[in-house]
Structures are given as C-alpha cells and as structure tokens.
Write a protein that holds these residues in place. Structure first.
Motif, PDB file in Angstrom:
ATOM      1  N   UNK A  78      20.227  71.493  17.498  1.00 35.84           N
ATOM      2  CA  UNK A  78      20.698  70.107  17.468  1.00 35.84           C
ATOM      3  C   UNK A  78      20.663  69.488  18.859  1.00 35.84           C
ATOM      4  N   UNK A  79      21.056  70.256  19.878  1.00 39.79           N
ATOM      5  CA  UNK A  79      21.033  69.737  21.253  1.00 39.79           C
ATOM      6  C   UNK A  79      19.602  69.458  21.698  1.00 39.79           C
ATOM      7  N   UNK A  80      18.665  70.335  21.346  1.00 40.31           N
ATOM      8  CA  UNK A  80      17.261  70.086  21.671  1.00 40.31           C
ATOM      9  C   UNK A  80      16.766  68.817  20.993  1.00 40.31           C
ATOM     10  N   UNK A  81      17.194  68.609  19.759  1.00 45.15           N
ATOM     11  CA  UNK A  81      16.806  67.414  19.023  1.00 45.15           C
ATOM     12  C   UNK A  81      17.376  66.163  19.681  1.00 45.15           C
ATOM     13  N   UNK A  82      18.629  66.236  20.127  1.00 41.79           N
ATOM     14  CA  UNK A  82      19.240  65.108  20.834  1.00 41.79           C
ATOM     15  C   UNK A  82      18.437  64.767  22.088  1.00 41.79           C
ATOM     16  N   UNK A  83      17.998  65.803  22.814  1.00 43.96           N
ATOM     17  CA  UNK A  83      17.244  65.572  24.048  1.00 43.96           C
ATOM     18  C   UNK A  83      15.953  64.809  23.753  1.00 43.96           C
ATOM     19  N   UNK A  84      15.265  65.163  22.665  1.00 43.62           N
ATOM     20  CA  UNK A  84      14.023  64.457  22.323  1.00 43.62           C
ATOM     21  C   UNK A  84      14.293  62.997  21.982  1.00 43.62           C
ATOM     22  N   UNK A  85      15.311  62.758  21.163  1.00 46.37           N
ATOM     23  CA  UNK A  85      15.597  61.385  20.749  1.00 46.37           C
ATOM     24  C   UNK A  85      16.149  60.557  21.899  1.00 46.37           C
ATOM     25  N   UNK A  86      16.950  61.171  22.777  1.00 45.60           N
ATOM     26  CA  UNK A  86      17.409  60.460  23.973  1.00 45.60           C
ATOM     27  C   UNK A  86      16.225  60.021  24.826  1.00 45.60           C
ATOM     28  N   UNK A  87      15.204  60.852  24.909  1.00 50.14           N
ATOM     29  CA  UNK A  87      14.034  60.509  25.717  1.00 50.14           C
ATOM     30  C   UNK A  87      13.437  59.181  25.261  1.00 50.14           C
ATOM     31  N   UNK A  88      13.370  58.967  23.960  1.00 51.73           N
ATOM     32  CA  UNK A  88      12.806  57.718  23.440  1.00 51.73           C
ATOM     33  C   UNK A  88      13.754  56.548  23.655  1.00 51.73           C
TER      34      UNK A  88
END
Length: 528
Positions: A463-473
C-alpha cells in the motif's frame, strides 16, 4: 641524572610538594567538573528551550538584522537601511503595521451564473394607484454550493445478428458492440470516481472512512476496503507512466532528495513500524517529482534508486548517501537551510554568536534573491562575485569560534556540522543551476507529514509503494498547475489502451499542453 635526583632529601619539604600537587590536582578536577557541569546545564537549557519552542513557539525561523544592535555590532558591510530590513525580516522598519484592506473579492468569471429574480408583489403607486413601471434593477451576487452528485452510466452494448442466415439455418453471426476498456475490468468505479477517491485521500489528506461517510450522505454505500482495492488497481495501472517519470528524473543534471517517516501497520505488534518515503525532484529539463518507498532507512534505498546516476545530488547530511558520492560520479550539494537551523536553535544558549552567523547566512540568501530570475550564467557570475567573499568570511568566523566555544554546547555542534559539510555547502557557487538549499524537497514531503496525521498509517508495504506512485502523479500535477483530479480522470480512462511508447503524452507538462488545446466536453466540465 634522573628526575628523582632533583628532589630534595628533606622529608618535610617533600610532604609540602606532595600537598601542593594534590591541591593543584584537586583544583584542576574542580575546574573540569565545573566546565562539564556548565556544558551539561547549557545543553539541558537549550534542549528544554527547543522543546518549548517546538510546541509553543513560532514555527517561523525569520531573522531580524536589528538583533545585531543588541551586541553593538554590524556584521554586514553595507549600510543597514529600511529596505534591507524589510526584505530580511518580512516587515517594514516601523512601529505601526499597515492596515489591510477588507471587503468582498470579485467572484471568478468562469463560475456559472444563475439568475434569481425578485419582483414587487404590489406594483401600484401608493400615491395615485397607477401601476409603476420598471426603471432598472440592483444586482448582487451570492456564492452558493451545489454538492457533487453521483451518476450511473448504463453501458448499453447493442447486439446484431443476420436474420437471413438464421432463417436459412446457418450461423446468424451475432456480434455485440465493444465497450471501451475501463480502469478496472468489470469494476464498479468509472475513471472520474477513481480519480476523486485518489485525490481526496492523497491530495486532500482525507481518510477513506471519512470519504465513506460523505458518500453515505448521498445514499451510496462503498466499503473502505473496496476503495483501498480501487486505489491499488489504479496504482498498478499507472506504474509504467511513473517509471517513465523516474527515468526522466534520473537524466537530470541535479536531483533534490529527502525522506520522511511513514507508519506501516504491523499485525500483532503494539505499534506501527517505520517505513520511509523518499522524494526525488528533477531539474528544469525533467520537471517531475517522484516518490519511492522503502521499508527502512537503509542506505540501499537511495543507492538502488540512484544506481548509474551521475550529476549533482542535493540532500541533507544523511550518511547513507556517502557511498553514492564515493562510488559514483555524483557531487554532493549540501543545504544551507539545515546548517542555518542549527545556529537558529543555538540562540537560547549563545545568542551573540548565533546572531552573527545568522547575519552572514542572510547575506548569502540576499544574493540568491537578487539572482532568482537571472539565467544560469548571470547567476553563477554574481555568486562568484558576491557569495564567495561572504563564504570566505564565514569560514574564518567558524575557524576562530570553534576554538572558543564549549565542546558539547549547541553552538559547538552547529559549528562542527558546518565545518564537516563545508565543501558541500560551497558547491552551489560552482554552477548557476544549483540551489543554495534543499527546501524544495522538504516542502514536497510536507504532504506526507500532513497525510499521516489524518490517515495515520499505511496498511502494508504494498500500500505504501502504491501511495508513492500516486503521489508522484498528484505532486507533479500541482507543480505544473494542473488539476490532479481532472488529470487522473483523463489518464485512467485512456492509459490502459496505450503502449509504453505512447506514454509521453500523459506526462503532466505534456498533458497540460494538449489539454489546453482541446475544448472541454460537457461531461468533462461536470467532472472538473
């Protein structure tokens, strides 16, 4: 002849010598204890003051050059005029504050206007009884809010068959119209709803349980676990786009980086374990901000992300970067804001020295304000002309004062930090495109700090990795002044049908240019 041969043979004289040596030793011990106690008292006082300032004091670290007058000194060479004081302290050199203009601001022109007419119930003249005629109108505007609404899209896929073939006993060749590919195959949410959930949690720091209650006010029931699954699917869908952004950031001449804690839920444990979110900010040619997640603050995290990179890396003094500087063609650029903060915190125990150093740092930042809008060549020339002499004076001050301060005092720690980082602190004057500090990365990580105060923790590493990807956008959109919800709606609707070679059009700056050239449809206007 030995040293003992020089001693007298008289026992009484020897006793007096021993007593004198004992007294001298006792005095030295007492002096040492006093110095140690003074250093401890000073450190405790500074620590208590720092805690009190953290919880009850002002957050700003503004420095007023007028503090120099408290010590009868003026560190800056140029005259201290009202303009310089206003620029540095943030307020004019007066005792009366300027009055702020009050009043209602004009409402934006792009908002839809709905006319609400108000007419007289009785138009008869109270004097003669004749009907009065309209001579004009008074118009006033009121801002109203219409809650966002859910809509159900019913995808009707028409089916066709050949009646003649069916009548003759042959295959009727039935065919059903295809439906455009959706972000989640056979899933409930459309692109706009997915974008809204992602932006609400990671852009507006709204926990999913609150979003669930907001949806329930409109009689729509979506479980929090369902929205978690939606975000996971969306994060996996945009992974190729984020990898393209990472590839572009790694091509930068200079990368800004920093990290912060993100709590990760640990089933069975009494408290969450600490993961890390790292941000990497590209240069002007690669204007994107990407995030990376690691389960710990191990040096392997940045070493893996920056593998093969060559250029400048601006970061704090974290030792995990040292291997990168030594093993790769990477030049360290330190942050003057970090160095300055240590002297600012030392004011409680050594105000005179702290003020002197803060004034020198203020001169460096004054040069940066002057060259803010200049091109790289002009910025480099002015730094060499104006900043380098100030740095030379600063280094001399540090060398002199390091011999005078108590070894364990906050001021000694601040001086030692600046001395250890000195070469990296002066690197920014060697290139026009480098920055004096790493504040940009620190500001970028504030959204993580604000978010964890609301949603508290991430469920697991994935979930944290997923947050990092979406935060990037989301953050890269905000960097280019793009509405992240509108952007994500468009990206999620189309990215599933695109090949990796076509992903460039979804980079936030590219998408902004193309989006500005295309007129909005009524459906897009409703979702924006």
């Amino acid at each position: 002849m030995t040293q003992t041969d020089e001693l007298p043979n008289d026992v009484e004289v020897l006793k007096r010598i021993i007593v004198e040596l004992q007294e001298q030793s006792a005095a030295e011990i007492e002096r040492f204890k006093a110095e140690q106690q003074a250093a401890i008292d000073e450190a405790v006082k500074a620590a208590v003051a720092a805690i009190l300032r953290r919880y009850y004091g002002p957050r700003s670290e503004k420095f007023d050059p007028r503090q120099l007058f408290l010590f009868g000194q003026q560190v800056v060479d140029s005259p201290l005029d009202a303009a310089s004081i206003k620029e540095e302290s943030g307020e004019p050199l007066t005792t009366r504050r300027p009055r702020h203009k009050h009043g209602r601001q004009q409402l934006p022109d792009h908002l839809e206007r709905i006319e609400v007419e108000h007419d007289l119930d009785d138009k008869a003249c109270p004097a003669c009884g004749n009907e009065r005629c309209r001579i004009g109108a008074e118009v006033s505007e009121q801002l109203e809010y219409f809650p966002a609404s859910f809509k159900v899209l019913r995808h009707v896929r028409h089916k066709y068959a050949c009646a003649k073939c069916d009548h003759d006993g042959y295959n009727p060749n039935i065919e059903t119209a295809k439906k455009p590919q959706q972000p989640i195959d056979k899933g409930l949410p459309g692109p706009s709803l997915l974008a809204h959930v992602i932006t609400s949690k990671l852009g507006d720091h709204l926990p999913l349980y609150r979003l669930k209650r907001i949806f329930e006010r409109q009689k729509v029931h979506v479980a929090r676990s369902t929205m978690c699954a939606w975000m996971r699917c969306a994060g996996e869908l945009v992974t190729p786009l984020v990898e393209l952004m990472i590839e572009r950031v790694r091509q930068s001449k200079v990368i800004h980086t920093d990290d912060t804690v993100v709590p990760i839920q640990s089933p069975g444990a009494k408290q969450c374990r600490k993961g890390r979110i790292w941000c990497y900010w590209g240069d002007e040619a690669n204007p994107y901000i990407v995030y990376d997640y690691t389960p710990s603050r191990s040096r392997d995290g940045p070493a893996k992300w920056l593998a093969g990179y060559s250029g400048y890396l601006q970061a704090d003094a974290y030792g995990g970067y040292d291997r990168i500087y030594h093993s790769q063609n990477v030049t360290e650029v330190a942050c003057w804001a970090h160095a300055r903060r240590k002297f600012y915190d030392a004011q409680d125990s050594d105000e005179e020295r702290a003020v002197q150093m803060l004034a020198l740092i203020a001169e460096l930042y004054a040069v940066e304000r002057e060259v803010k809008d200049a091109d790289d060549a002009t910025r480099l020339a002015l730094r060499q002309e104006c900043s380098v002499p100030v740095l030379d004076r600063t280094k001399t001050w540090l060398d002199n004062e390091q011999e005078l301060v108590l070894p364990r005092s906050p001021m000694a720690k601040a001086i030692t930090y600046a001395q250890n980082q000195w070469q990296a602190l002066t690197t920014y004057t060697t290139q026009g495109y480098l920055n004096i500090d790493n504040n940009a990365s620190e500001r970028t990580l504030k959204r993580v700090a604000i978010g964890r105060k609301n949603w508290l923790f991430a469920g697991n590493d994935a979930a944290a990795e997923n947050h990092a990807r979406l935060w990037s956008l989301i953050v890269s959109c905000e960097q280019h002044k793009v509405d992240p919800q509108r952007y994500l709606t468009g990206v999620l609707a189309k990215i599933g049908t695109m090949h990796n070679g076509d992903l460039k059009q979804f980079l936030p700056d590219e998408w902004k240019r193309e989006d500005a050239a295309e007129p909005m449809t009524h459906h897009e206007e409703a979702n924006s």
